[in-house]
Write an enzyme that holds these catalytic residues in place. Structure first.
Site, PDB file in Angstrom:
ATOM      1  N   HIS A 266       0.837  -1.064   0.106  1.00 21.84           N
ATOM      2  CA  HIS A 266       0.006   0.015  -0.068  1.00 21.84           C
ATOM      3  C   HIS A 266       0.736   1.245  -0.016  1.00 21.84           C
ATOM      4  O   HIS A 266       0.391   2.211  -0.125  1.00 21.84           O
ATOM      5  CB  HIS A 266      -1.062   0.254   1.125  1.00 21.84           C
ATOM      6  CG  HIS A 266      -1.957  -0.996   1.317  1.00 21.84           C
ATOM      7  ND1 HIS A 266      -3.252  -0.627   0.424  1.00 21.84           N
ATOM      8  CD2 HIS A 266      -2.031  -2.127   1.542  1.00 21.84           C
ATOM      9  CE1 HIS A 266      -4.054  -1.550   0.533  1.00 21.84           C
ATOM     10  NE2 HIS A 266      -3.409  -2.654   1.286  1.00 21.84           N
ATOM     11  N   LYS A 454      -7.591  14.384   4.271  1.00 25.23           N
ATOM     12  CA  LYS A 454      -6.854  13.225   4.277  1.00 25.23           C
ATOM     13  C   LYS A 454      -5.877  13.448   5.705  1.00 25.23           C
ATOM     14  O   LYS A 454      -5.807  14.619   5.985  1.00 25.23           O
ATOM     15  CB  LYS A 454      -6.044  13.092   3.032  1.00 25.23           C
ATOM     16  CG  LYS A 454      -5.289  14.423   2.589  1.00 25.23           C
ATOM     17  CD  LYS A 454      -4.761  14.491   1.206  1.00 25.23           C
ATOM     18  CE  LYS A 454      -5.828  14.428  -0.096  1.00 25.23           C
ATOM     19  NZ  LYS A 454      -5.817  13.208  -0.621  1.00 25.23           N
ATOM     20  N   ARG A 455      -4.978  12.201   5.670  1.00 25.19           N
ATOM     21  CA  ARG A 455      -4.081  12.739   6.873  1.00 25.19           C
ATOM     22  C   ARG A 455      -3.142  13.621   6.537  1.00 25.19           C
ATOM     23  O   ARG A 455      -2.907  13.929   5.452  1.00 25.19           O
ATOM     24  CB  ARG A 455      -3.063  11.266   7.002  1.00 25.19           C
ATOM     25  CG  ARG A 455      -3.962  10.164   7.752  1.00 25.19           C
ATOM     26  CD  ARG A 455      -4.542  10.548   9.188  1.00 25.19           C
ATOM     27  NE  ARG A 455      -3.291  10.633   9.829  1.00 25.19           N
ATOM     28  CZ  ARG A 455      -2.671   9.642  10.660  1.00 25.19           C
ATOM     29  NH1 ARG A 455      -3.202   8.738  10.816  1.00 25.19           N
ATOM     30  NH2 ARG A 455      -1.757  10.018  11.838  1.00 25.19           N
ATOM     31  N   LYS A 460       1.578  14.631   0.844  1.00 25.98           N
ATOM     32  CA  LYS A 460       0.311  15.326   0.284  1.00 25.98           C
ATOM     33  C   LYS A 460       0.048  16.755  -0.053  1.00 25.98           C
ATOM     34  O   LYS A 460      -0.942  17.078  -0.452  1.00 25.98           O
ATOM     35  CB  LYS A 460      -0.815  14.655   1.467  1.00 25.98           C
ATOM     36  CG  LYS A 460      -1.054  13.117   1.489  1.00 25.98           C
ATOM     37  CD  LYS A 460      -2.016  12.703   2.485  1.00 25.98           C
ATOM     38  CE  LYS A 460      -1.909  11.340   2.915  1.00 25.98           C
ATOM     39  NZ  LYS A 460      -3.081  10.597   1.982  1.00 25.98           N
ATOM     40  N   THR A 564      -8.177   7.204  -1.906  1.00 28.12           N
ATOM     41  CA  THR A 564      -9.400   6.694  -2.002  1.00 28.12           C
ATOM     42  C   THR A 564     -10.476   7.844  -1.748  1.00 28.12           C
ATOM     43  O   THR A 564     -11.492   7.871  -2.092  1.00 28.12           O
ATOM     44  CB  THR A 564      -9.901   5.555  -1.098  1.00 28.12           C
ATOM     45  OG1 THR A 564      -9.468   5.866   0.086  1.00 28.12           O
ATOM     46  CG2 THR A 564      -9.167   4.084  -1.658  1.00 28.12           C
ATOM     47  N   LYS A 568     -14.164   9.058  -3.551  1.00 28.93           N
ATOM     48  CA  LYS A 568     -15.565   9.424  -2.874  1.00 28.93           C
ATOM     49  C   LYS A 568     -15.967  10.739  -3.496  1.00 28.93           C
ATOM     50  O   LYS A 568     -17.077  10.975  -3.841  1.00 28.93           O
ATOM     51  CB  LYS A 568     -15.037   9.490  -1.315  1.00 28.93           C
ATOM     52  CG  LYS A 568     -14.623   8.366  -0.806  1.00 28.93           C
ATOM     53  CD  LYS A 568     -14.248   8.601   0.570  1.00 28.93           C
ATOM     54  CE  LYS A 568     -13.382   7.145   1.105  1.00 28.93           C
ATOM     55  NZ  LYS A 568     -12.719   7.734   2.673  1.00 28.93           N
TER      56      LYS A 568
HETATM   57  C1  LIG Z   1     -11.445   7.838   2.615  1.00 30.75           C
HETATM   58  C2  LIG Z   1     -10.711   8.516   3.919  1.00 30.75           C
HETATM   59  C3  LIG Z   1      -9.320   8.767   4.129  1.00 30.75           C
HETATM   60  C4  LIG Z   1      -8.271   8.317   2.995  1.00 30.75           C
HETATM   61  O1  LIG Z   1      -8.150   9.819   2.158  1.00 30.75           O
HETATM   62  P1  LIG Z   1      -7.087   9.834   1.115  1.00 30.75           P
HETATM   63  O2  LIG Z   1      -7.393  11.178   0.475  1.00 30.75           O
HETATM   64  O3  LIG Z   1      -7.118   8.883   0.082  1.00 30.75           O
HETATM   65  O4  LIG Z   1      -5.704  10.073   1.978  1.00 30.75           O
HETATM   66  C5  LIG Z   1      -8.665   9.207   5.244  1.00 30.75           C
HETATM   67  N1  LIG Z   1      -9.426   9.165   6.101  1.00 30.75           N
HETATM   68  C6  LIG Z   1     -11.000   9.054   6.310  1.00 30.75           C
HETATM   69  C7  LIG Z   1     -11.653   9.157   7.222  1.00 30.75           C
HETATM   70  C8  LIG Z   1     -11.673   8.761   5.048  1.00 30.75           C
HETATM   71  O5  LIG Z   1     -12.861   8.418   4.994  1.00 30.75           O
END
Ligand SMILES: *Cc1c(COP(=O)(O)O)cnc(C)c1O
Length: 718
Positions: A266, A454-455, A460, A564, A568
């Site tokens: 990953h 995101k984190r 990022k 991911t 969304k």
């Molecule tokens: C989908 C999701 C992530 C992943 O986000 P990325 O932009 O792909 O890093 C992280 N935290 C939460 C709460 C999510 O729902």
């Protein structure tokens, strides 16, 4: 996982019935939802991905189960105090968690420490692991699947139960490690990993044997999908059980193991790779260590026999090296399948990061592009959009998301566009209400909602996003033409930093500080707002994803394995402003380049620049007055002008993730987006193209891919 109540009710088909029954008692189901905690059993994207996979397993009745720890405290909750992140323990089990059942009689005993005599583990410390089964309800098919969470208790097998022992037992399932994308080799973490790996394997072997099957047929019935390297110990533990408990010879055990284990990588971030120090690995797991030594001896022997690699290369590929055990290497050798999580990511694994492993085992490598469950991230979170889709293209897309493509036909239909616009405004209003309620910041729903959640990690590049915002703010203050041309924007951030990640925390502080200054300025307020939402989690994401006009996916190319969040957003009609990284590449392929805002260095350019080592960020800075002014602005945020110097110095001296290098291209991409947003009708077309072509990113497709190529499971119920 987030919350399960609505998802389980909707999937069971009883949502409306229950909602109206509650209404009879004057209870609002939405209020009842808040009685459930977010199950924070993971850190971010990786944990959420597993949750999406379980939803599919139940919905399509595949015998696929999750295995993890029952952490007493989940992922920390975040408070922003004086602009800084403060972490609070997440006592999520204080609220009733009605979905779990304790299975006392299925407890297992796991051996730690001790010593080895003649291949036999002597005098181990036994820990009892008790499973709690969490039910995940399938989509109106009468099926539930199980996420098995293991809690630890003192074991009856353990004679000496002194305080140190009781403390150890207590600590193993006490809390989740909050580090994302970094690896700290802590003994407790190794104990946790061994506990959930060993219990998973022991449980499967017990089940297999209780059904009267031959141990040699294990691979016919089971696959252990090693989800990143955290469960790597599944491999040596399976070897241990097959040899020490089942009496198989090494070769037979190895054959079974390598036909049963499959590995998903990953991340390629070097600082995330798990490498355990040999000395304490040996102390915590002496018998497992012995087995790893033997696995490595045979691996390096096989490498030499192949006559393909130099001694230096063999040293680099070895499972043990520099006094460390390299988990990813063990996974590749011990698995029959190795996959990346987006097309670009898998290519990088094959051609760069794991090049020699690919040369050795080309047949093992394959790609499985990530996905998200559209049942949670579209059907559950966006009833308004569901209604439009049902009306225009019928309801069969719910079972087969590729059918969303039919929505493409409406991309120039003004009436449909108006409906999509109303949907978007409603979702923006819902998010704005929540933000106002929680943080007192008012947002204009007619402004462009530009969102990065995101984190928090330097790769990022939340910092690049913020530098651009500072630039815009300064320009609004000084340039009338610019101001007249600027579409109102609301920039929204949400991110947790690992508690020990200094730079990430500093960046949060900077974002929060800047947002306060900007939000207070009445000169620009109608055009520019910035929010850092507190405690971003799955429930918050359910409000955020449908409310975005623009989705920020701006990682340094080659660094984000898939992402991911990007999917969304897309599924809910956001356009992506992003780099050619991770699954963004496939988003562009599906929706069309003209419907996103793509900018910046390619992954190839990034890797070349690392290789030839000629990047001079200071030169970029000296040639760009926008950056200089933004840095000046940062100096005025605190009575101490040097307060944010660590951030500035990081950029000027190293800028490992090419923030300054990509800044100009990023500004231009924003200018394009700003212009595009003025043409509402054309923007809506792009938005609809994203929705219509998001079908590929359902985790239903991802899991079908895993199943067809790797697992070959048949459905429990047809
Ligand atoms: C989908 C999701 C992530 C992943 O986000 P990325 O932009 O792909 O890093 C992280 N935290 C939460 C709460 C999510 O729902």
């Amino acid at each position: 996982m987030g919350r399960l109540i609505t998802n389980n009710l909707e999937n069971s088909g009883y949502y409306d019935v229950v909602k109206s029954a509650f209404k009879d008692f004057n209870v609002d189901l939405n209020e009842v939802e808040h009685a459930e905690s977010d199950a924070g059993l993971g850190n971010g994207g990786l944990g959420r991905l597993s949750a999406c996979f379980l939803d599919y397993a139940a919905s399509l009745s595949l015998p696929l189960y999750g295995n993890s720890l029952r952490y007493e405290k989940g992922f920390f909750t975040q408070e922003i105090k004086n602009h800084q992140q403060v972490e609070h323990e997440d006592h999520w089990l204080d609220k009733p968690f009605i979905w779990e059942t304790k299975k006392e009689d299925e407890a297992l005993h796991v051996p730690f420490y001790g010593f080895v005599e003649d291949t036999v583990l002597k005098n181990p410390t036994w820990v009892k692991a008790v499973p709690y089964d969490v039910k995940v309800v399938g989509d109106q098919n009468g099926v539930v699947t199980t996420l098995r969470l293991w809690g630890t208790e003192p074991s009856e097998r353990q004679k000496n139960q002194d305080d140190a022992y009781l403390k150890m037992v207590d600590t193993i399932d006490d809390q989740l490690y909050p580090d994302d994308s970094t690896f700290a080799g802590k003994e407790l973490r190794l104990q946790q990993q061994y506990l959930f790996s060993a219990t998973g394997v022991m449980h499967a072997l017990r089940e297999h044997k209780s059904l009267g099957r031959d141990i040699k047929d294990l691979a016919k019935y089971y696959t252990f999908q090693i989800n990143d390297t955290h469960p790597t110990l599944v491999i040596p533990e399976l070897m241990r059980l097959l040899m020490d408990e089942e009496g198989l010879r090494y070769d037979d055990a190895w054959k079974i193991t390598t036909e049963t284990c499959a590995f998903t990588n990953h991340t390629i971030l070097a600082e995330a790779l798990e490498k355990w120090n040999v000395d304490f690995f040996k102390t915590v797991l002496p018998r497992i260590y012995e087995i790893v030594l033997e696995i490595n001896r045979r691996f390096t022997k096989a490498l030499r026999a192949k006559k393909m690699f130099s001694d230096v290369e063999i040293k680099q590929m070895s499972i043990i090296g520099d006094h460390q055990i390299r988990m990813a290497h063990m996974c590749i050798f011990g698995s029959f399948s190795v996959n990346g999580v987006a097309a670009l990511h898998t290519e990088i694994l094959k051609n760069i990061e794991m090049k020699n492993f690919y040369k050795m085992y080309p047949q093992k490598f394959n790609n499985k592009t990530n996905g998200i469950t559209h049942r949670r991230w579209l059907i559950h979170t966006n009833h308004e959009l569901v209604k439009i889709l049902d009306e225009k293209i019928g309801t069969s897309w719910r079972q087969d998301l590729t059918k969303l493509e039919a929505f493409d036909k409406f991309k120039d239909d003004e009436a449909t566009k108006q409906q999509v616009l109303q949907m978007k405004l409603a979702k923006k209003q819902a998010l704005a209400d929540r933000i106002y309620q929680l943080q007192g910041i008012k947002l204009d729903v007619n402004s462009l909602f530009d969102i990065q959640v995101k984190r928090l990690h330097e790769y990022k590049r939340q910092l690049m996003n913020l530098l651009h915002i500072i630039y815009v703010y300064q320009r609004l203050k000084t340039d009338k033409t610019f101001k007249d041309n600027y579409s109102a924007h609301s920039f929204i951030f949400g991110a947790k930093s690992a508690p020990s990640y200094y730079m990430a925390k500093k960046i949060i502080e900077l974002i929060s500080t800047v947002s306060e200054v900007i939000n207070q300025d009445e000169d620009t307020n109608h055009l520019l707002k910035v929010v850092f939402v507190e405690n971003y989690n799955v429930t918050y994401a359910e409000y955020i994803m449908p409310a975005a006009d623009l989705s920020e996916q701006i990682s340094t190319a080659s660094k984000e394995a898939s992402g991911t969040g990007n999917m969304k957003f897309m599924m809910n009609g956001a356009l992506t402003i992003g780099t050619m990284d991770g699954a963004n590449v496939e988003i562009v392929e599906e929706a069309g380049l003209e419907n996103e805002f793509i900018f910046g260095m390619s992954s190839k350019e990034v890797n070349e620049l690392y290789k030839n080592n000629t990047y001079q960020p200071r030169k970029v800075f000296e040639n760009d007055p926008r950056l200089q002014k933004a840095f000046e602005f940062m100096s005025q945020l605190n009575t101490d002008p040097n307060y944010f110097n660590d951030i500035k110095d990081g950029l000027l001296n190293k800028d490992y993730f090419f923030v300054l290098k990509d800044f100009d291209a990023y500004v231009k991409a924003h200018e394009t987006a700003n212009e595009a947003f003025k043409n509402q009708s054309a923007w809506l077309t792009k938005s609809m193209m994203n929705i219509a072509h998001s079908g590929y990113f359902t985790s239903d497709r991802t899991i079908e891919n895993y199943n067809n190529d790797i697992w070959h499971l048949s459905k429990i119920y047809k």
